[in-house]
Design a protein around this motif. Structure first.
Motif, PDB file in Angstrom:
ATOM      1  N   HIS A  59      47.515 -32.478  20.576  1.00  0.00           N
ATOM      2  CA  HIS A  59      46.491 -31.589  20.352  1.00  0.00           C
ATOM      3  C   HIS A  59      46.463 -30.150  21.047  1.00  0.00           C
ATOM      4  CE1 HIS A  59      41.852 -30.902  21.625  1.00  0.00           C
ATOM      5  NE2 HIS A  59      42.034 -30.839  20.417  1.00  0.00           N
ATOM      6  N   VAL A  63      46.009 -26.429  18.775  1.00  0.00           N
ATOM      7  CA  VAL A  63      44.907 -25.824  19.489  1.00  0.00           C
ATOM      8  C   VAL A  63      44.704 -24.658  19.124  1.00  0.00           C
ATOM      9  CG1 VAL A  63      43.404 -25.237  20.822  1.00  0.00           C
ATOM     10  CG2 VAL A  63      43.127 -27.822  20.140  1.00  0.00           C
ATOM     11  N   TRP A  77      39.685 -21.193  13.213  1.00  0.00           N
ATOM     12  CA  TRP A  77      39.256 -22.426  13.306  1.00  0.00           C
ATOM     13  C   TRP A  77      37.702 -22.613  12.129  1.00  0.00           C
ATOM     14  CZ3 TRP A  77      42.012 -26.063  13.974  1.00  0.00           C
ATOM     15  CH2 TRP A  77      42.804 -26.424  14.760  1.00  0.00           C
ATOM     16  N   THR A  80      33.308 -28.167  13.190  1.00  0.00           N
ATOM     17  CA  THR A  80      32.912 -29.204  12.510  1.00  0.00           C
ATOM     18  C   THR A  80      31.931 -30.199  12.724  1.00  0.00           C
ATOM     19  OG1 THR A  80      33.195 -29.826  15.278  1.00  0.00           O
ATOM     20  CG2 THR A  80      35.427 -29.494  14.319  1.00  0.00           C
ATOM     21  N   THR A  87      38.376 -27.741  16.796  1.00  0.00           N
ATOM     22  CA  THR A  87      38.817 -29.441  17.060  1.00  0.00           C
ATOM     23  C   THR A  87      37.250 -29.945  17.329  1.00  0.00           C
ATOM     24  OG1 THR A  87      39.959 -29.243  18.474  1.00  0.00           O
ATOM     25  CG2 THR A  87      40.986 -29.093  16.806  1.00  0.00           C
ATOM     26  N   TYR A  99      41.709 -37.088  17.150  1.00  0.00           N
ATOM     27  CA  TYR A  99      41.133 -35.386  17.133  1.00  0.00           C
ATOM     28  C   TYR A  99      41.270 -35.398  15.502  1.00  0.00           C
ATOM     29  CZ  TYR A  99      42.423 -35.301  22.011  1.00  0.00           C
ATOM     30  OH  TYR A  99      42.924 -35.625  23.554  1.00  0.00           O
ATOM     31  N   GLY A 101      40.270 -31.843  12.786  1.00  0.00           N
ATOM     32  CA  GLY A 101      39.795 -29.940  13.036  1.00  0.00           C
ATOM     33  C   GLY A 101      40.133 -29.724  11.982  1.00  0.00           C
TER      34      GLY A 101
END
Length: 190
Positions: A59, A63, A77, A80, A87, A99, A101
Motif C-alpha cells: 500500500h 501511494v 488520485w 474515495t 486510498t 485497501y 483506491g
C-alpha cells in the motif's frame, strides 16, 4: 531555427509514444494487450502477487508510485466514498480487501495534443488483499476502464496503465517483487 523546431518535434513525438499506445499494431512492447470491449468498454484486470510483502508495504509503495502524477505524470488520485484522497484502509474482517483506491489516468490523442482533463481518461481502481488460496500472499488487483463512450478498442493502454504502476512500485521499493496474473479474459496478449 529549423534544427530547433525539428528537435522539439522529435522530443514531443518520443514523449507521446511513451505515454500512449498509438498505432495498430503499436511498436511499444507494453501495448501488446489491447482489449476490444470485454467489459462493455475497453478494460483490463490484472493481479500482482507479492511473494514476501505485507499489505502495508505494498500500500505504501502504491501511494508513492501513483502520487505526484505516477510513472508517466498522467495519474491523479480520486476521492474515495469515505472522503479520503487516493486510498482507504477498510475495516478489518468486514471486506475481502484491506485497501482500495482509485486514480484517473489520461492519455493524449495519437497526434500528441492534450488538454488538461484528457482527452482520454481511464479510471484505474486498486484493491490490496491477502490471497488465502495462495498462503495469504499479498496481492494488488488493478482494474482499468476506458471512460469514453464507445471505447471498444484501447490499443493496449489499459494494460499499460496497470503495468507501469506495478513497475513503479518496484522502483519505489526494490524489495517488492511481484508475479503478474490475468484473472479474467480482459486485455489478452496478441
Amino acid at each position: 531555427m529549423n534544427t530547433m523546431k525539428t528537435t522539439v518535434a522529435l522530443l514531443v513525438g518520443c514523449t507521446v509514444s511513451t505515454l500512449a499506445c498509438n498505432g495498430s499494431p503499436s511498436s511499444d512492447p507494453d501495448c501488446q494487450n489491447p482489449d476490444l470491449g470485454s467489459c462493455g468498454m475497453a478494460c483490463c484486470k490484472l493481479e500482482f502477487a507479492f511473494s514476501s510483502a505485507s499489505p502495508e508495504s505494498v500500500h505504501a509503495a502504491l501511494v508513492t508510485a501513483v502520487g505526484g502524477g505516477g510513472p508517466d505524470g498522467r495519474y491523479s488520485w480520486q476521492t474515495t466514498a469515505e472522503g479520503t484522497f487516493g486510498t482507504f484502509k477498510l475495516p478489518e474482517a468486514t471486506y475481502p480487501y484491506l485497501y482500495v483506491g482509485q486514480a484517473h489516468h489520461t492519455t493524449p490523442f495519437p497526434d500528441g495534443t492534450m488538454v488538461t482533463s484528457g482527452p482520454y481518461t481511464d479510471t484505474v481502481n486498486f484493491a490490496i488483499y491477502q490471497d488465502a488460496a495462495r498462503g495469504n500472499q499479498t496481492t494488488l488487483r488493478g482494474f482499468s476502464l476506458s471512460l469514453i463512450n464507445g471505447a471498444l478498442g484501447d490499443h493496449g493502454i489499459n494494460y499499460k496503465s496497470l503495468l507501469q504502476v506495478a513497475r513503479q512500485i518496484k522502483v519505489v521499493n526494490s524489495t517488492l517483487d511481484w508475479d503478474m496474473r490475468h484473472p479474467d479474459g480482459s486485455c489478452p496478449a496478441k
